[in-house]
Write a protein that holds these residues in place. Structure first.
Motif, PDB file in Angstrom:
ATOM      1  N   THR A 159       0.840  -1.203   0.000  1.00  0.00           N
ATOM      2  CA  THR A 159       0.000   0.000   0.000  1.00  0.00           C
ATOM      3  C   THR A 159       0.869   1.245   0.000  1.00  0.00           C
ATOM      4  OG1 THR A 159      -1.486  -1.272   1.383  1.00  0.00           O
ATOM      5  CG2 THR A 159      -1.985   1.038   1.129  1.00  0.00           C
ATOM      6  N   ILE A 160       1.922   1.235   0.836  1.00  0.00           N
ATOM      7  CA  ILE A 160       2.813   2.394   0.887  1.00  0.00           C
ATOM      8  C   ILE A 160       3.507   2.578  -0.461  1.00  0.00           C
ATOM      9  CG2 ILE A 160       4.920   3.276   1.965  1.00  0.00           C
ATOM     10  CD1 ILE A 160       3.979   2.026   4.558  1.00  0.00           C
ATOM     11  N   ALA A 163       1.080   4.203  -2.886  1.00  0.00           N
ATOM     12  CA  ALA A 163       0.824   5.606  -2.569  1.00  0.00           C
ATOM     13  C   ALA A 163       2.027   6.471  -2.931  1.00  0.00           C
ATOM     14  CB  ALA A 163       0.485   5.749  -1.090  1.00  0.00           C
ATOM     15  N   PRO A 188      -8.471   9.169 -12.451  1.00  0.00           N
ATOM     16  CA  PRO A 188      -8.468   7.971 -11.609  1.00  0.00           C
ATOM     17  C   PRO A 188      -9.717   7.868 -10.748  1.00  0.00           C
ATOM     18  CG  PRO A 188      -6.339   8.999 -11.524  1.00  0.00           C
ATOM     19  CD  PRO A 188      -7.229   9.916 -12.299  1.00  0.00           C
ATOM     20  N   GLN A 189     -10.195   9.003 -10.223  1.00  0.00           N
ATOM     21  CA  GLN A 189     -11.369   8.924  -9.354  1.00  0.00           C
ATOM     22  C   GLN A 189     -12.582   8.392 -10.110  1.00  0.00           C
ATOM     23  OE1 GLN A 189     -12.023  12.627  -7.361  1.00  0.00           O
ATOM     24  NE2 GLN A 189     -10.193  12.385  -6.111  1.00  0.00           N
ATOM     25  N   VAL A 192     -10.988   4.292 -11.385  1.00  0.00           N
ATOM     26  CA  VAL A 192     -10.434   3.282 -10.484  1.00  0.00           C
ATOM     27  C   VAL A 192     -11.496   2.892  -9.476  1.00  0.00           C
ATOM     28  CG1 VAL A 192      -8.633   2.780  -8.813  1.00  0.00           C
ATOM     29  CG2 VAL A 192      -8.138   4.192 -10.787  1.00  0.00           C
ATOM     30  N   LEU A 194     -12.840   1.120  -6.045  1.00  0.00           N
ATOM     31  CA  LEU A 194     -12.311   0.821  -4.712  1.00  0.00           C
ATOM     32  C   LEU A 194     -12.178  -0.685  -4.509  1.00  0.00           C
ATOM     33  CD1 LEU A 194     -11.535   2.111  -1.966  1.00  0.00           C
ATOM     34  CD2 LEU A 194     -13.866   1.691  -1.266  1.00  0.00           C
ATOM     35  N   LEU A 198      -8.381  -1.442  -5.802  1.00  0.00           N
ATOM     36  CA  LEU A 198      -7.620  -1.253  -4.567  1.00  0.00           C
ATOM     37  C   LEU A 198      -7.655  -2.516  -3.703  1.00  0.00           C
ATOM     38  CD1 LEU A 198      -5.942   0.721  -3.063  1.00  0.00           C
ATOM     39  CD2 LEU A 198      -7.981   1.769  -2.143  1.00  0.00           C
TER      40      LEU A 198
ATOM     41  N   GLY B  16       1.531   4.715   8.907  1.00  0.00           N
ATOM     42  CA  GLY B  16       1.870   5.180   7.557  1.00  0.00           C
ATOM     43  C   GLY B  16       1.136   4.383   6.504  1.00  0.00           C
ATOM     44  N   ALA B  17       1.036   3.059   6.720  1.00  0.00           N
ATOM     45  CA  ALA B  17       0.339   2.224   5.746  1.00  0.00           C
ATOM     46  C   ALA B  17      -1.139   2.573   5.701  1.00  0.00           C
ATOM     47  CB  ALA B  17       0.527   0.750   6.080  1.00  0.00           C
ATOM     48  N   ALA B  20      -1.522   5.721   3.860  1.00  0.00           N
ATOM     49  CA  ALA B  20      -1.365   5.490   2.425  1.00  0.00           C
ATOM     50  C   ALA B  20      -2.633   4.906   1.836  1.00  0.00           C
ATOM     51  CB  ALA B  20      -0.188   4.543   2.179  1.00  0.00           C
ATOM     52  N   PHE B  21      -3.255   3.985   2.592  1.00  0.00           N
ATOM     53  CA  PHE B  21      -4.492   3.377   2.098  1.00  0.00           C
ATOM     54  C   PHE B  21      -5.582   4.434   1.941  1.00  0.00           C
ATOM     55  CE2 PHE B  21      -8.656   1.558   2.931  1.00  0.00           C
ATOM     56  CZ  PHE B  21      -8.710   0.616   1.922  1.00  0.00           C
ATOM     57  N   MET B  23      -5.175   7.624   1.537  1.00  0.00           N
ATOM     58  CA  MET B  23      -4.829   8.530   0.450  1.00  0.00           C
ATOM     59  C   MET B  23      -5.241   7.904  -0.887  1.00  0.00           C
ATOM     60  SD  MET B  23      -1.675   8.823  -1.609  1.00  0.00           S
ATOM     61  CE  MET B  23      -1.701   9.761  -3.099  1.00  0.00           C
ATOM     62  N   LEU B  24      -4.943   6.591  -1.054  1.00  0.00           N
ATOM     63  CA  LEU B  24      -5.324   5.929  -2.303  1.00  0.00           C
ATOM     64  C   LEU B  24      -6.840   5.876  -2.441  1.00  0.00           C
ATOM     65  CD1 LEU B  24      -2.802   2.958  -2.427  1.00  0.00           C
ATOM     66  CD2 LEU B  24      -2.832   4.951  -3.880  1.00  0.00           C
ATOM     67  N   ALA B  25      -7.512   5.550  -1.327  1.00  0.00           N
ATOM     68  CA  ALA B  25      -8.967   5.389  -1.400  1.00  0.00           C
ATOM     69  C   ALA B  25      -9.650   6.711  -1.715  1.00  0.00           C
ATOM     70  CB  ALA B  25      -9.501   4.808  -0.091  1.00  0.00           C
ATOM     71  N   MET B  26      -9.208   7.790  -1.077  1.00  0.00           N
ATOM     72  CA  MET B  26      -9.903   9.064  -1.256  1.00  0.00           C
ATOM     73  C   MET B  26      -9.454   9.778  -2.525  1.00  0.00           C
ATOM     74  SD  MET B  26     -11.685   8.844   1.376  1.00  0.00           S
ATOM     75  CE  MET B  26     -12.561  10.385   1.299  1.00  0.00           C
ATOM     76  N   LYS B  27      -8.137   9.768  -2.786  1.00  0.00           N
ATOM     77  CA  LYS B  27      -7.608  10.600  -3.857  1.00  0.00           C
ATOM     78  C   LYS B  27      -7.750   9.955  -5.226  1.00  0.00           C
ATOM     79  CE  LYS B  27      -5.424  14.578  -3.380  1.00  0.00           C
ATOM     80  NZ  LYS B  27      -6.003  15.775  -3.995  1.00  0.00           N
ATOM     81  N   VAL B  28      -7.479   8.657  -5.338  1.00  0.00           N
ATOM     82  CA  VAL B  28      -7.410   8.080  -6.678  1.00  0.00           C
ATOM     83  C   VAL B  28      -8.424   6.976  -6.927  1.00  0.00           C
ATOM     84  CG1 VAL B  28      -4.995   8.635  -6.961  1.00  0.00           C
ATOM     85  CG2 VAL B  28      -5.617   6.431  -6.058  1.00  0.00           C
ATOM     86  N   SER B  29      -9.315   6.674  -5.995  1.00  0.00           N
ATOM     87  CA  SER B  29     -10.327   5.694  -6.357  1.00  0.00           C
ATOM     88  C   SER B  29     -11.688   6.345  -6.217  1.00  0.00           C
ATOM     89  CB  SER B  29     -10.239   4.440  -5.500  1.00  0.00           C
ATOM     90  OG  SER B  29     -10.944   4.623  -4.307  1.00  0.00           O
ATOM     91  N   ASN B  30     -12.724   5.595  -6.572  1.00  0.00           N
ATOM     92  CA  ASN B  30     -14.046   6.216  -6.646  1.00  0.00           C
ATOM     93  C   ASN B  30     -14.774   6.179  -5.317  1.00  0.00           C
ATOM     94  OD1 ASN B  30     -14.512   3.563  -6.449  1.00  0.00           O
ATOM     95  ND2 ASN B  30     -15.801   3.385  -8.251  1.00  0.00           N
ATOM     96  N   MET B  31     -14.026   6.025  -4.197  1.00  0.00           N
ATOM     97  CA  MET B  31     -14.719   5.905  -2.929  1.00  0.00           C
ATOM     98  C   MET B  31     -15.519   7.158  -2.609  1.00  0.00           C
ATOM     99  SD  MET B  31     -13.253   4.834   0.742  1.00  0.00           S
ATOM    100  CE  MET B  31     -13.718   6.030   1.940  1.00  0.00           C
ATOM    101  N   SER B  32     -14.941   8.331  -2.989  1.00  0.00           N
ATOM    102  CA  SER B  32     -15.646   9.564  -2.661  1.00  0.00           C
ATOM    103  C   SER B  32     -16.962   9.672  -3.413  1.00  0.00           C
ATOM    104  CB  SER B  32     -14.747  10.766  -2.967  1.00  0.00           C
ATOM    105  OG  SER B  32     -14.010  10.533  -4.129  1.00  0.00           O
TER     106      SER B  32
END
Lengths: 259, 154
Positions: A159-160, A163, A188-189, A192, A194, A198, B16-17, B20-21, B23-32
């Motif tokens: 994950t790190i 990111a 990506p939003q 991609v 979730l 992910l 940190g992990a 990072a998760f 950040m990935l979920a909110m910024k680059v996936s469609n979770m929002s």
């Protein structure tokens, strides 16, 4: 001629014997993992040496992989006027493939080899039999915390990695190449998922973690307790883990992303 | 190294992990875009839905207001039945709203476009949209074009 046939048979049987021993070993280690509930400090110590100490190489590798991916996909896409897709391309590659796979390869090289060498040296210096003499179960005391630490660390590291890779891609694409900030994040939003991307990436890295930690701990436990045997066992750990990760990646990708 | 220091570093690693998760979920996936809030569902029947998939966007005036939640085939009417979940804040679509399946860009993915009508009553949860227009299938368009060309020559 007969000798060769006999040799072939012996080699085949030895290979299956090792596989069988490795499977039994995995079951015993899994059963021993429950004892860690009473001694969590052992696990924390291994999380440090397996996870935290691998962090630097994972962060540096993730940063550069993301930067190179952004640069390379930019040069490919700019001819078609599709350079806005750099973000989504890098993010999808990182989450689905590169994050789990590259992290697992680094993990096998950095943490797996160290685990094998450590356990192998314990065996060569008869520390493991010493523990048994003192009625300490080496499976519970040595193998289980190392195995579990590997399994837990891999998804966290992957994950790190992803990111940091996305941040590296952002630095190159937006700051260096001057792409627009908006599409880099919004594409990506929109594209991609979730769960599909992910979560599947994290499941992948968990599987790789189990395999890499299993191979590393088993090779150490099963090594020939000489300096030469120890060296061979460490090499085998890196080679087998890398091959297993690449092979499993193909199967998992075929299962997860075939729509 | 003391065990306290080790524990702190391991804690930082895990934190940190998790960061990072997120950040990935909110910024680059469609979770929002998983609104998670209230939504109501509408149904529409189409002759042909083309490449529409579950979770394809539903949009009105270019704004995504919901997602396709279910696609089924009715073997009695020979029509595709799709269900859409629309965000509850967009609850003022007249009952004569038209739904059509459109394509974003020349080769983009397909989505459901809603075109509001003029009636006074609004669509409610579970209502059916009657005015629908199927997806354009490229082969059929080319086929029609070729036939019309052939007709002209005669």
């Amino acid at each position: 001629m007969i000798d060769r046939l006999a040799n072939l048979g012996a080699t085949t049987l030895a290979a299956f014997e090792r596989l069988g021993r490795a499977s039994v070993f995995l079951l015993v280690v899994l059963a021993s993992c429950t004892s860690l509930l009473r001694r969590p400090s052992l696990l924390v110590k291994q999380l440090y040496s397996v996870g935290v100490q691998t962090l630097i190489i994972v962060i540096v590798a993730g940063l550069f992989v993301g930067m190179v991916m952004a640069l390379q996909s930019y040069y490919g896409l700019v001819d078609f006027g599709a350079e806005d897709s750099v973000g989504v391309m890098v993010v999808l590659s990182l989450l689905r493939e590169l994050g789990p796979v590259v992290t697992a390869l680094l993990f096998a090289g950095r943490a797996g080899s160290a685990l094998t060498a450590e356990i192998g040296l314990m065996k060569a210096t008869e520390q493991l039999s010493g523990m048994e003499m003192m009625a300490v179960n080496p499976m519970q005391r040595v193998m289980a915390p190392r195995f579990l630490a590997g399994v837990i660390s891999m998804p966290l590291l992957a994950t790190i990695f992803s990111a940091v890779g996305v941040l590296g891609a952002y630095l190159v694409a937006v700051q260096m190449l001057g792409l627009d900030y908006g599409p880099f994040w919004s594409q990506p939003q929109a594209k991609v998922d979730l769960y599909d991307d992910l979560y599947n990436g994290i499941i992948k890295s968990l599987v790789f973690g189990v395999v890499a930690a299993w191979i590393a701990v088993f090779e150490g436990y099963d090594c020939v307790p000489t300096s030469e045997g120890l060296g061979q066992a460490t090499t085998r750990t890196v080679v087998y883990s890398s091959l297993a990760v690449l092979f499993l990646d193909f199967i998992l990708t075929a299962l997860m992303f075939s729509k | 190294m003391t065990s306290r220091k080790i524990e702190i570093l391991v804690g930082l690693f895990v934190a940190g992990a998790i960061a990072a998760f997120f950040m990935l979920a909110m910024k680059v996936s469609n979770m929002s875009s998983y609104s998670g809030g209230e939504s109501y569902s509408l149904t529409a029947n189409f002759d042909n839905i083309g490449g529409l998939k579950v979770r394809s966007p539903v949009s009105a005036g270019g704004v995504t207001i919901g997602r396709v939640s279910d696609i089924q085939y009715n073997s009695e009417t020979y029509e595709a039945v799709i269900r859409m979940d629309i965000d509850a804040q967009y609850n003022r679509f007249p009952v004569d709203t038209a739904a059509s399946i459109l394509t974003s860009g020349l080769l983009g993915e397909q989505y459901v476009g809603l075109e509001p009508g003029a009636e006074e009553d609004y669509l409610k949860d579970g209502d059916v949209i009657d005015l629908t227009q199927s997806a354009l299938v490229l082969e059929q368009i080319i086929g029609q074009f070729l036939y019309s060309q052939g007709d002209k020559k005669e």
